[in-house]
Design a protein around this motif. Structure first.
Motif, PDB file in Angstrom:
ATOM      1  N   ARG A  19       0.869  -0.910  -0.132  1.00 51.55           N
ATOM      2  CA  ARG A  19      -0.238  -0.545   0.249  1.00 51.55           C
ATOM      3  C   ARG A  19       0.731   1.389  -0.348  1.00 51.55           C
ATOM      4  NH1 ARG A  19      -3.669  -3.385   3.341  1.00 51.55           N
ATOM      5  NH2 ARG A  19      -2.669  -3.200   5.487  1.00 51.55           N
ATOM      6  N   TYR A  20       2.050   0.837   0.394  1.00 51.36           N
ATOM      7  CA  TYR A  20       2.807   2.668   0.945  1.00 51.36           C
ATOM      8  C   TYR A  20       3.040   2.115  -0.604  1.00 51.36           C
ATOM      9  CZ  TYR A  20       6.753   5.594   2.069  1.00 51.36           C
ATOM     10  OH  TYR A  20       8.043   6.789   2.392  1.00 51.36           O
ATOM     11  N   ALA A  21       3.491   1.796  -1.575  1.00 51.04           N
ATOM     12  CA  ALA A  21       3.893   1.483  -2.658  1.00 51.04           C
ATOM     13  C   ALA A  21       3.366   1.920  -4.047  1.00 51.04           C
ATOM     14  CB  ALA A  21       5.093  -0.134  -3.521  1.00 51.04           C
ATOM     15  N   SER A  22       2.247   1.375  -3.318  1.00 54.89           N
ATOM     16  CA  SER A  22       0.605   2.305  -4.569  1.00 54.89           C
ATOM     17  C   SER A  22       0.669   3.575  -4.327  1.00 54.89           C
ATOM     18  CB  SER A  22      -0.503   1.637  -4.029  1.00 54.89           C
ATOM     19  OG  SER A  22      -1.276   1.988  -5.314  1.00 54.89           O
ATOM     20  N   TYR A  23       1.111   3.900  -3.006  1.00 55.50           N
ATOM     21  CA  TYR A  23       0.256   5.657  -2.499  1.00 55.50           C
ATOM     22  C   TYR A  23       1.313   6.086  -3.124  1.00 55.50           C
ATOM     23  CZ  TYR A  23       1.767   9.380   0.833  1.00 55.50           C
ATOM     24  OH  TYR A  23       2.281  10.846   1.136  1.00 55.50           O
ATOM     25  N   HIS A  24       2.745   6.012  -3.499  1.00 57.64           N
ATOM     26  CA  HIS A  24       3.912   6.989  -3.929  1.00 57.64           C
ATOM     27  C   HIS A  24       3.342   6.389  -5.791  1.00 57.64           C
ATOM     28  CE1 HIS A  24       6.274   8.337  -1.341  1.00 57.64           C
ATOM     29  NE2 HIS A  24       5.967   8.015  -0.339  1.00 57.64           N
ATOM     30  N   GLY A  25       2.658   5.017  -5.955  1.00 60.62           N
ATOM     31  CA  GLY A  25       2.529   5.463  -7.811  1.00 60.62           C
ATOM     32  C   GLY A  25       4.007   4.394  -8.139  1.00 60.62           C
ATOM     33  N   TRP A  26       4.411   3.611  -7.020  1.00 58.34           N
ATOM     34  CA  TRP A  26       5.724   3.270  -7.359  1.00 58.34           C
ATOM     35  C   TRP A  26       4.626   1.795  -8.405  1.00 58.34           C
ATOM     36  CZ3 TRP A  26       8.114   3.884  -2.575  1.00 58.34           C
ATOM     37  CH2 TRP A  26       9.004   5.921  -1.954  1.00 58.34           C
ATOM     38  N   ILE A  55       3.844  -1.728  -8.481  1.00 60.79           N
ATOM     39  CA  ILE A  55       2.976  -2.631  -7.636  1.00 60.79           C
ATOM     40  C   ILE A  55       2.741  -4.230  -8.674  1.00 60.79           C
ATOM     41  CG2 ILE A  55       2.142  -1.391  -5.932  1.00 60.79           C
ATOM     42  CD1 ILE A  55      -0.028  -1.092  -7.173  1.00 60.79           C
ATOM     43  N   SER A  56       3.478  -4.260  -9.566  1.00 62.97           N
ATOM     44  CA  SER A  56       3.148  -4.867 -10.538  1.00 62.97           C
ATOM     45  C   SER A  56       4.195  -6.964 -10.167  1.00 62.97           C
ATOM     46  CB  SER A  56       4.160  -4.943 -12.020  1.00 62.97           C
ATOM     47  OG  SER A  56       5.625  -5.007 -11.610  1.00 62.97           O
ATOM     48  N   ALA A  57       3.486  -7.845 -10.412  1.00 63.39           N
ATOM     49  CA  ALA A  57       4.254  -9.244  -9.795  1.00 63.39           C
ATOM     50  C   ALA A  57       4.556 -10.182 -11.562  1.00 63.39           C
ATOM     51  CB  ALA A  57       3.459  -9.446  -9.111  1.00 63.39           C
ATOM     52  N   ASP A  58       4.914 -10.827 -11.264  1.00 64.58           N
ATOM     53  CA  ASP A  58       5.770 -11.983 -12.535  1.00 64.58           C
ATOM     54  C   ASP A  58       5.324 -12.856 -11.687  1.00 64.58           C
ATOM     55  OD1 ASP A  58       7.660 -11.764 -11.391  1.00 64.58           O
ATOM     56  OD2 ASP A  58       9.126 -10.646 -13.311  1.00 64.58           O
ATOM     57  N   ASP A  84      -2.281 -10.511  -3.171  1.00 66.19           N
ATOM     58  CA  ASP A  84      -1.417  -9.786  -4.176  1.00 66.19           C
ATOM     59  C   ASP A  84      -0.344  -9.497  -3.915  1.00 66.19           C
ATOM     60  OD1 ASP A  84      -2.874 -10.230  -6.116  1.00 66.19           O
ATOM     61  OD2 ASP A  84      -4.319  -7.852  -5.615  1.00 66.19           O
ATOM     62  N   ALA A  85       0.130  -8.996  -2.619  1.00 65.48           N
ATOM     63  CA  ALA A  85       1.114  -7.761  -2.085  1.00 65.48           C
ATOM     64  C   ALA A  85       2.243  -9.432  -2.074  1.00 65.48           C
ATOM     65  CB  ALA A  85       0.570  -7.352  -0.388  1.00 65.48           C
ATOM     66  N   LEU A  86       2.176 -10.282  -1.333  1.00 68.54           N
ATOM     67  CA  LEU A  86       3.074 -11.667  -1.102  1.00 68.54           C
ATOM     68  C   LEU A  86       3.140 -10.763  -2.709  1.00 68.54           C
ATOM     69  CD1 LEU A  86       1.426 -13.759   1.616  1.00 68.54           C
ATOM     70  CD2 LEU A  86       3.410 -12.187   1.490  1.00 68.54           C
ATOM     71  N   CYS A  87       2.650 -12.107  -3.127  1.00 72.05           N
ATOM     72  CA  CYS A  87       3.180 -12.149  -5.058  1.00 72.05           C
ATOM     73  C   CYS A  87       3.936 -10.517  -5.255  1.00 72.05           C
ATOM     74  CB  CYS A  87       2.125 -12.529  -6.156  1.00 72.05           C
ATOM     75  SG  CYS A  87       0.805 -13.399  -5.380  1.00 72.05           S
ATOM     76  N   TRP A  88       3.967  -9.674  -5.286  1.00 70.99           N
ATOM     77  CA  TRP A  88       4.533  -8.887  -5.120  1.00 70.99           C
ATOM     78  C   TRP A  88       5.697  -8.415  -4.844  1.00 70.99           C
ATOM     79  CZ3 TRP A  88       5.356  -4.502  -1.564  1.00 70.99           C
ATOM     80  CH2 TRP A  88       5.888  -3.718  -2.063  1.00 70.99           C
ATOM     81  N   ALA A  89       5.359  -8.702  -3.591  1.00 69.57           N
ATOM     82  CA  ALA A  89       6.697  -8.815  -2.715  1.00 69.57           C
ATOM     83  C   ALA A  89       7.676 -10.102  -2.940  1.00 69.57           C
ATOM     84  CB  ALA A  89       5.969  -8.799  -1.170  1.00 69.57           C
ATOM     85  N   THR A  90       7.612 -10.698  -3.311  1.00 68.76           N
ATOM     86  CA  THR A  90       8.116 -12.141  -3.550  1.00 68.76           C
ATOM     87  C   THR A  90       8.848 -12.255  -5.110  1.00 68.76           C
ATOM     88  OG1 THR A  90       6.083 -13.313  -4.249  1.00 68.76           O
ATOM     89  CG2 THR A  90       7.386 -13.280  -2.012  1.00 68.76           C
ATOM     90  N   SER A  91       7.817 -11.546  -5.544  1.00 70.27           N
ATOM     91  CA  SER A  91       8.112 -11.085  -7.174  1.00 70.27           C
ATOM     92  C   SER A  91       9.520 -10.681  -7.749  1.00 70.27           C
ATOM     93  CB  SER A  91       7.455 -10.567  -7.535  1.00 70.27           C
ATOM     94  OG  SER A  91       6.344 -11.761  -8.255  1.00 70.27           O
ATOM     95  N   HIS A  92       9.921  -8.914  -6.342  1.00 69.05           N
ATOM     96  CA  HIS A  92      10.763  -8.023  -6.354  1.00 69.05           C
ATOM     97  C   HIS A  92      12.025  -8.678  -5.246  1.00 69.05           C
ATOM     98  CE1 HIS A  92       8.521  -5.958  -8.661  1.00 69.05           C
ATOM     99  NE2 HIS A  92       7.659  -5.651  -8.615  1.00 69.05           N
ATOM    100  N   GLY A  93      12.121  -9.757  -4.482  1.00 70.61           N
ATOM    101  CA  GLY A  93      12.720 -10.075  -4.057  1.00 70.61           C
ATOM    102  C   GLY A  93      12.630  -9.123  -3.348  1.00 70.61           C
ATOM    103  N   ASN A 140      14.455  -2.286  -4.350  1.00 72.61           N
ATOM    104  CA  ASN A 140      14.734  -2.939  -5.871  1.00 72.61           C
ATOM    105  C   ASN A 140      13.243  -1.826  -6.163  1.00 72.61           C
ATOM    106  OD1 ASN A 140      15.751  -4.790  -5.191  1.00 72.61           O
ATOM    107  ND2 ASN A 140      14.848  -6.263  -4.022  1.00 72.61           N
ATOM    108  N   ILE A 141      12.212  -1.378  -5.252  1.00 74.54           N
ATOM    109  CA  ILE A 141      11.441  -0.316  -5.174  1.00 74.54           C
ATOM    110  C   ILE A 141      11.100   0.693  -5.438  1.00 74.54           C
ATOM    111  CG2 ILE A 141       9.230  -0.042  -4.307  1.00 74.54           C
ATOM    112  CD1 ILE A 141      10.157  -3.296  -5.820  1.00 74.54           C
ATOM    113  N   MET A 142      12.335   1.609  -4.369  1.00 77.78           N
ATOM    114  CA  MET A 142      12.547   2.903  -4.421  1.00 77.78           C
ATOM    115  C   MET A 142      13.411   3.690  -5.141  1.00 77.78           C
ATOM    116  SD  MET A 142      12.701   3.611   0.302  1.00 77.78           S
ATOM    117  CE  MET A 142      12.720   5.029  -0.651  1.00 77.78           C
ATOM    118  N   LEU A 143      14.221   2.688  -5.587  1.00 73.45           N
ATOM    119  CA  LEU A 143      15.478   3.229  -5.910  1.00 73.45           C
ATOM    120  C   LEU A 143      15.192   3.053  -7.829  1.00 73.45           C
ATOM    121  CD1 LEU A 143      18.345   2.838  -3.855  1.00 73.45           C
ATOM    122  CD2 LEU A 143      16.989   4.417  -4.359  1.00 73.45           C
TER     123      LEU A 143
END
Length: 240
Positions: A167-174, A176-179, A197-206, A237-240
């Motif tokens: 939700r924090y990533a979505s708040y910033h528009g970063w 939030i996709s997952a593969d 959805d959050a876990l798929c995203w978090a594990t997809s991006h390490g 992995n997300i902010m930068l």
């Protein structure tokens, strides 16, 4: 040595007539670091991870050593002011983290913004996390347990941590996709529906990785060491 502060993105100006084709930045392994033009004769590049940078850190915690899997994560979070010690000389890496701790970290990461006071009966106005809770609820990053309670000392699970960061990533528009889905984990069925959805995203991006025997342990309580590791991965992995 100066501490390493986020974001780890540098901008450099070149003399007139120069360009990125005339500049090469090499990491300690001899590999070139990509350089991007931002216009007006300036260029940006991302520093490598802290394993490759020789900034000094005076480790204050006797319960965190360079041999620990969480050493770099604790260092990263401590240097950037995200997580302080449990005491002056201990980090207490195996202690479980609370909801208040998580939202306070993100609030500090955001720059400690002001928000309308909350009305939770279990959040004292002078608690260190009071402003953080107000901001997090106001922005939809975290919610109360009920209309009147927040449960600040309730332990935060790994899937709750993923959901809050999602939700924090979505708040910033970063991103939030997952593969990837969760099928590769042996206990994927234990993930709560709201957190998939959050876990798929978090594990997809390490951001969150599996544990022993390829378990995700989504409902397991997150330790302070795990929180530090997850937060470091999120920032890199997300902010930068």
């Amino acid at each position: 040595m100066k501490k390493r502060i986020l974001p780890i993105l540098l901008t450099v100006a070149m003399l007139t007539g120069c360009g990125s084709q005339n500049m090469t930045i090499i990491d300690q392994n001899g590999k070139s670091i990509p350089i991007s033009s931002t216009g007006k004769n300036t260029y940006t590049f991302k520093l490598p991870t802290e394993e490759d940078i020789t900034f000094g850190w005076n480790n204050p915690f006797y319960d965190v050593s360079e041999n620990d899997w969480f050493y770099l994560a604790v260092r990263f979070c401590n240097e950037n002011g995200f997580i302080s010690g449990a005491t002056e000389y201990t980090f207490n890496p195996h202690a479980e983290a609370s909801r208040a701790m998580i939202i306070a970290i993100l609030w500090r990461l955001e720059g400690s913004p002001q928000a309308e006071p909350n009305s939770f009966t279990d959040v004292s106005p002078d608690a260190y996390y009071a402003d953080a809770v107000s901001w997090g609820v106001e922005e939809g990053i975290i919610s109360g347990y009920s209309k009147d309670t927040f449960a600040p000392n309730e332990k935060v699970t790994r899937e709750q941590m993923a959901s809050i960061l999602y939700r924090y990533a979505s708040y910033h528009g970063w991103d939030i996709s997952a593969d990837q889905n969760l099928d590769r984990f042996t206990d994927a069925e234990k993930a709560s529906g709201y957190a998939e959805d959050a876990l798929c995203w978090a594990t997809s991006h390490g951001i969150i990785n599996g544990m022993e025997n390829n378990r995700l342990d989504p409902r397991g309580n997150a330790t302070r060491a795990q929180v530090a590791s997850i937060l470091r991965s999120f920032c890199l992995n997300i902010m930068l």
